[in-house]
Design a protein around this motif. Structure first.
Motif, PDB file in Angstrom:
ATOM      1  N   ALA A  26       0.826  -1.210   0.000  1.00  0.00           N
ATOM      2  CA  ALA A  26       0.000   0.000   0.000  1.00  0.00           C
ATOM      3  C   ALA A  26       0.859   1.258   0.000  1.00  0.00           C
ATOM      4  CB  ALA A  26      -0.936  -0.007   1.214  1.00  0.00           C
ATOM      5  N   VAL A  27       2.013   1.215   0.643  1.00  0.00           N
ATOM      6  CA  VAL A  27       2.908   2.381   0.648  1.00  0.00           C
ATOM      7  C   VAL A  27       3.458   2.620  -0.754  1.00  0.00           C
ATOM      8  CG1 VAL A  27       4.994   3.369   1.657  1.00  0.00           C
ATOM      9  CG2 VAL A  27       3.484   1.962   3.064  1.00  0.00           C
ATOM     10  N   HIS A  28       3.853   1.565  -1.437  1.00  0.00           N
ATOM     11  CA  HIS A  28       4.355   1.705  -2.810  1.00  0.00           C
ATOM     12  C   HIS A  28       3.256   2.225  -3.735  1.00  0.00           C
ATOM     13  CE1 HIS A  28       8.351  -0.264  -2.439  1.00  0.00           C
ATOM     14  NE2 HIS A  28       7.773  -0.866  -1.410  1.00  0.00           N
ATOM     15  N   LEU A  29       2.031   1.763  -3.536  1.00  0.00           N
ATOM     16  CA  LEU A  29       0.921   2.244  -4.360  1.00  0.00           C
ATOM     17  C   LEU A  29       0.677   3.729  -4.141  1.00  0.00           C
ATOM     18  CD1 LEU A  29      -1.473   1.747  -6.269  1.00  0.00           C
ATOM     19  CD2 LEU A  29      -2.810   1.065  -4.259  1.00  0.00           C
ATOM     20  N   ARG A  76      -6.485   4.202 -10.989  1.00  0.00           N
ATOM     21  CA  ARG A  76      -5.682   4.192 -12.209  1.00  0.00           C
ATOM     22  C   ARG A  76      -4.342   3.475 -11.977  1.00  0.00           C
ATOM     23  NH1 ARG A  76      -5.689   9.253 -12.870  1.00  0.00           N
ATOM     24  NH2 ARG A  76      -7.620   9.313 -14.067  1.00  0.00           N
ATOM     25  N   GLN A  77      -3.720   3.725 -10.855  1.00  0.00           N
ATOM     26  CA  GLN A  77      -2.434   3.076 -10.571  1.00  0.00           C
ATOM     27  C   GLN A  77      -2.598   1.578 -10.331  1.00  0.00           C
ATOM     28  OE1 GLN A  77       0.481   4.474 -10.944  1.00  0.00           O
ATOM     29  NE2 GLN A  77      -0.435   6.468 -11.407  1.00  0.00           N
ATOM     30  N   ARG A  78      -3.700   1.169  -9.744  1.00  0.00           N
ATOM     31  CA  ARG A  78      -3.941  -0.260  -9.554  1.00  0.00           C
ATOM     32  C   ARG A  78      -4.091  -0.969 -10.898  1.00  0.00           C
ATOM     33  NH1 ARG A  78      -5.580  -1.709  -4.237  1.00  0.00           N
ATOM     34  NH2 ARG A  78      -6.568  -3.574  -5.085  1.00  0.00           N
ATOM     35  N   LYS A  79      -4.754  -0.309 -11.848  1.00  0.00           N
ATOM     36  CA  LYS A  79      -4.886  -0.899 -13.181  1.00  0.00           C
ATOM     37  C   LYS A  79      -3.528  -0.998 -13.871  1.00  0.00           C
ATOM     38  CE  LYS A  79      -9.634   0.685 -13.878  1.00  0.00           C
ATOM     39  NZ  LYS A  79     -10.545   1.566 -14.685  1.00  0.00           N
ATOM     40  N   LYS A  80      -2.686   0.017 -13.684  1.00  0.00           N
ATOM     41  CA  LYS A  80      -1.345  -0.041 -14.273  1.00  0.00           C
ATOM     42  C   LYS A  80      -0.538  -1.188 -13.688  1.00  0.00           C
ATOM     43  CE  LYS A  80      -0.692   4.834 -15.554  1.00  0.00           C
ATOM     44  NZ  LYS A  80       0.150   6.041 -15.336  1.00  0.00           N
ATOM     45  N   MET A  81      -0.657  -1.381 -12.394  1.00  0.00           N
ATOM     46  CA  MET A  81       0.067  -2.483 -11.768  1.00  0.00           C
ATOM     47  C   MET A  81      -0.415  -3.822 -12.305  1.00  0.00           C
ATOM     48  SD  MET A  81       0.220  -1.112  -7.812  1.00  0.00           S
ATOM     49  CE  MET A  81       1.114  -2.544  -7.241  1.00  0.00           C
ATOM     50  N   ALA A  82      -1.722  -3.951 -12.510  1.00  0.00           N
ATOM     51  CA  ALA A  82      -2.260  -5.206 -13.034  1.00  0.00           C
ATOM     52  C   ALA A  82      -1.777  -5.460 -14.464  1.00  0.00           C
ATOM     53  CB  ALA A  82      -3.784  -5.173 -12.971  1.00  0.00           C
ATOM     54  N   ALA A 127       0.993  -4.420 -15.747  1.00  0.00           N
ATOM     55  CA  ALA A 127       2.425  -4.718 -15.709  1.00  0.00           C
ATOM     56  C   ALA A 127       2.727  -6.090 -15.122  1.00  0.00           C
ATOM     57  CB  ALA A 127       3.163  -3.645 -14.915  1.00  0.00           C
ATOM     58  N   GLY A 128       1.689  -6.819 -14.738  1.00  0.00           N
ATOM     59  CA  GLY A 128       1.901  -8.153 -14.197  1.00  0.00           C
ATOM     60  C   GLY A 128       2.114  -8.200 -12.704  1.00  0.00           C
ATOM     61  N   ARG A 129       1.982  -7.051 -12.034  1.00  0.00           N
ATOM     62  CA  ARG A 129       2.120  -7.021 -10.583  1.00  0.00           C
ATOM     63  C   ARG A 129       0.738  -6.996  -9.954  1.00  0.00           C
ATOM     64  NH1 ARG A 129       5.500  -1.877  -9.364  1.00  0.00           N
ATOM     65  NH2 ARG A 129       4.051  -1.073 -10.945  1.00  0.00           N
ATOM     66  N   SER A 130       0.547  -7.796  -8.935  1.00  0.00           N
ATOM     67  CA  SER A 130      -0.762  -7.854  -8.291  1.00  0.00           C
ATOM     68  C   SER A 130      -0.941  -6.638  -7.394  1.00  0.00           C
ATOM     69  CB  SER A 130      -0.885  -9.129  -7.458  1.00  0.00           C
ATOM     70  OG  SER A 130       0.143  -9.178  -6.485  1.00  0.00           O
ATOM     71  N   PRO A 131      -2.047  -5.883  -7.547  1.00  0.00           N
ATOM     72  CA  PRO A 131      -2.286  -4.741  -6.665  1.00  0.00           C
ATOM     73  C   PRO A 131      -2.470  -5.207  -5.229  1.00  0.00           C
ATOM     74  CG  PRO A 131      -3.702  -4.672  -8.615  1.00  0.00           C
ATOM     75  CD  PRO A 131      -3.068  -6.029  -8.571  1.00  0.00           C
ATOM     76  N   PRO A 132      -2.167  -4.356  -4.268  1.00  0.00           N
ATOM     77  CA  PRO A 132      -2.307  -4.767  -2.865  1.00  0.00           C
ATOM     78  C   PRO A 132      -3.747  -5.050  -2.507  1.00  0.00           C
ATOM     79  CG  PRO A 132      -1.871  -2.408  -3.025  1.00  0.00           C
ATOM     80  CD  PRO A 132      -1.666  -2.987  -4.391  1.00  0.00           C
ATOM     81  N   HIS A 133      -3.957  -6.151  -1.823  1.00  0.00           N
ATOM     82  CA  HIS A 133      -5.286  -6.504  -1.337  1.00  0.00           C
ATOM     83  C   HIS A 133      -5.426  -5.979   0.078  1.00  0.00           C
ATOM     84  CE1 HIS A 133      -8.954  -8.715  -0.562  1.00  0.00           C
ATOM     85  NE2 HIS A 133      -8.383  -9.236   0.519  1.00  0.00           N
ATOM     86  N   LEU A 134      -6.369  -5.080   0.285  1.00  0.00           N
ATOM     87  CA  LEU A 134      -6.562  -4.462   1.576  1.00  0.00           C
ATOM     88  C   LEU A 134      -7.735  -5.125   2.282  1.00  0.00           C
ATOM     89  CD1 LEU A 134      -6.126  -0.706   0.586  1.00  0.00           C
ATOM     90  CD2 LEU A 134      -4.387  -2.344   1.326  1.00  0.00           C
ATOM     91  N   ALA A 135      -7.513  -5.486   3.560  1.00  0.00           N
ATOM     92  CA  ALA A 135      -8.583  -6.129   4.314  1.00  0.00           C
ATOM     93  C   ALA A 135      -9.710  -5.166   4.632  1.00  0.00           C
ATOM     94  CB  ALA A 135      -8.012  -6.715   5.617  1.00  0.00           C
ATOM     95  N   THR A 136      -9.401  -3.890   4.755  1.00  0.00           N
ATOM     96  CA  THR A 136     -10.421  -2.884   5.034  1.00  0.00           C
ATOM     97  C   THR A 136     -10.311  -1.763   4.015  1.00  0.00           C
ATOM     98  OG1 THR A 136      -8.916  -1.792   6.602  1.00  0.00           O
ATOM     99  CG2 THR A 136     -10.498  -3.366   7.502  1.00  0.00           C
TER     100      THR A 136
END
Length: 498
Positions: free
Chosen positions: A237-240, A367-373, A375-384
């Motif tokens: 989440a910090v990197h995102l 938008r950044q989560r879509k870019k990560m997806a 690029a082949g990197r899984s976006p962070p899954h947040l519990a909350t």
């Protein structure tokens, strides 16, 4: 730049927090006009029998970079008036947070009086409601054994948390003991996250304002709803949020963005400590407290705004970039921001005027989560889910939890509850059916309506035996989708006029 304290004790943080820094907002007494005494942390009984230090400033610091000395203060009359307003707001909190949220937000920007932070911060972040909903849970967590690897890491970091503050001078004092209790309770409450070094200064700042139980629930609310995922194992989440900050910087200060890209300065190189420690290691003490007032009121957008302001005033013009001709020089400049930019009145005014909204952060995050997806990197899954500010937190607290979730951690035995009576069945009352017109006329005022009504199915006469002149006129044949007689067929629907 790793601030994570992982499971193996040998691989603790790669970037240790400076031991000389100290965050503290002392438990100022309600009488703010009398300035001569130190805060409650200087009591000899609290600090393991040590004598109180007469040279502690009004925040409880006896030295170090956070020592303020005899800094200018707000007039006592103004503080008294603000305290009265906050007391009235506290007494009618539910109504105020629902109907007068903008007024609360403006008051937080002016600064919460030091005597009221211990009562307002838990209300803003929802910790007061969580504590009432989970009575005695902190006691259960405090009495739990805990994971040994986390306890050893916490013990090693206790002396680093504001050693120049009178609450944390001694290991036998209440300050370090409560800090150990709060951090250990969090590792038991969130065993999947454990302990992160950046949580130490957060818990210490909270303990300077309130008792250990309230500080624990404030820490839980911040980690779960304000900055979820910041203290997880991989810091995804910090990197995102670093990429989100970089995209927002391009809009706010294009020159600064070009300079950082030119010298390959990645956002995580400078924003990790800012965001994870919530500026407790960066800003002067009075400024940091006012930033926290706004952060607990308005949410994470305040953290982004402060970062954009610091980048802009440090690297936002050609004159400022003359001495920053490389990566090392740029990072050194960001670590030594001129102090006059960090004064609370200047910083709060500039941060409040930045046009970065919650919606803009959410859009850029998506938008950044879509870019990560891609690029082949899984976006962070947040519990909350991240909640933007005190009003959103208040609404989530009032909203009943889903039936399939448990309000407490699985390892905490829930208190015995009275057996629930089965819910009363819902009574459905159907209105009486309206009387139909035998002629099929709709209700109207002498108007002509065009009604398309299905007609009776065609009657196909039986096949007639024998020949003759008209023998073939009764023979049925198939046409299209329906069966029609050759001579006695009718249309499938008729047009009727009224």
């Amino acid at each position: 730049m790793e601030l994570r304290v992982g499971p193996p004790p040998s691989s603790l943080a790669a970037v240790p927090l400076p031991p000389s820094d100290s965050l503290s907002s002392g438990l100022d007494s309600l009488s703010l006009a009398a300035d001569g005494g130190s805060s409650l942390g200087s009591d000899s009984e609290i600090n393991g029998g040590e004598a109180s230090l007469p040279n502690a400033d009004r925040y409880g610091f006896v030295g170090g970079s956070n020592f303020t000395g005899e800094a200018a203060r707000i007039p006592a009359e103004v503080i008294r008036e603000r305290e009265k307003k906050w007391l009235e707001t506290e007494q009618n909190w539910e109504r105020s947070i629902t109907r007068r949220y903008k007024k609360i937000m403006l008051r937080c920007r002016k600064g919460i009086p030091s005597s009221m932070r211990s009562r307002i911060w838990p209300l803003l972040c929802g910790a007061k409601s969580r504590m009432l909903q989970n009575k005695n849970i902190f006691k259960v967590l405090d009495e739990s054994a805990g994971d040994r690897q986390w306890l050893e890491a916490i013990e090693k970091d206790l002396h680093r948390q504001f050693p120049f503050h009178e609450m944390f001078l001694s290991r036998e004092g209440t300050g370090q003991q409560d800090l150990y209790r709060v951090l250990k309770a969090y590792t038991v409450y969130k065993p999947e996250e454990g302990y992160c070094q950046a949580q130490g200064p957060l818990a210490a700042v909270l303990l300077m304002q309130m008792p250990a139980e309230e500080a624990f629930w404030c820490l839980v609310q911040i980690c779960e709803h304000y900055v979820p995922g910041y203290y997880s194992q991989g810091l995804e989440a910090v990197h995102l949020d670093g990429q989100v900050l970089d995209a927002l910087l391009k809009k706010v200060s294009p020159g600064t963005h070009r300079h950082l890209r030119k010298h390959e300065v990645d956002p995580v190189m400078y924003m990790t400590e800012w965001f994870m420690c919530l500026y407790t290691r960066t800003l002067p003490w009075a400024t940091m407290l006012r930033v926290w007032d706004m952060f607990l009121s308005e949410g994470v957008k305040v953290i982004f705004r402060v970062a954009l302001f610091l980048l802009k005033v440090t690297l936002g013009s050609a004159d400022k970039l003359k001495d920053c001709q490389g990566l090392v020089e740029t990072l050194e400049r960001l670590r030594n921001i001129p102090q006059h930019y960090l004064q609370d009145d200047i910083l709060i005014r500039e941060v409040s005027e930045l046009g970065i909204t919650d919606a803009a952060i959410d859009r850029e995050t998506s938008r950044q989560r879509k870019k990560m997806a891609k690029a082949g990197r899984s976006p962070p899954h947040l519990a909350t889910t991240r909640l933007h500010g005190a009003r959103a937190v208040s609404e989530s607290v009032r909203r009943p939890p889903p039936l399939d979730t448990h309000p407490l951690p699985l390892f905490v035995p829930s208190p015995a509850a009275a057996p629930r009576s089965p819910p009363a069945p819902a009574v459905l009352v159907s209105p009486p059916a309206a009387a139909e017109d035998p002629r099929g006329k709709p209700a109207g005022r002498s108007r002509t309506f065009y009604v398309r009504r299905p007609s009776r199915p065609p009657q196909v006469p039986p096949r007639r035996e024998g020949g003759g002149g008209g023998g073939g006129q009764w023979v049925a044949e198939e046409e299209g989708r329906g069966v029609r007689s050759k001579r006695f067929s009718e249309p499938l629907c008729s047009d009727t006029y009224f």
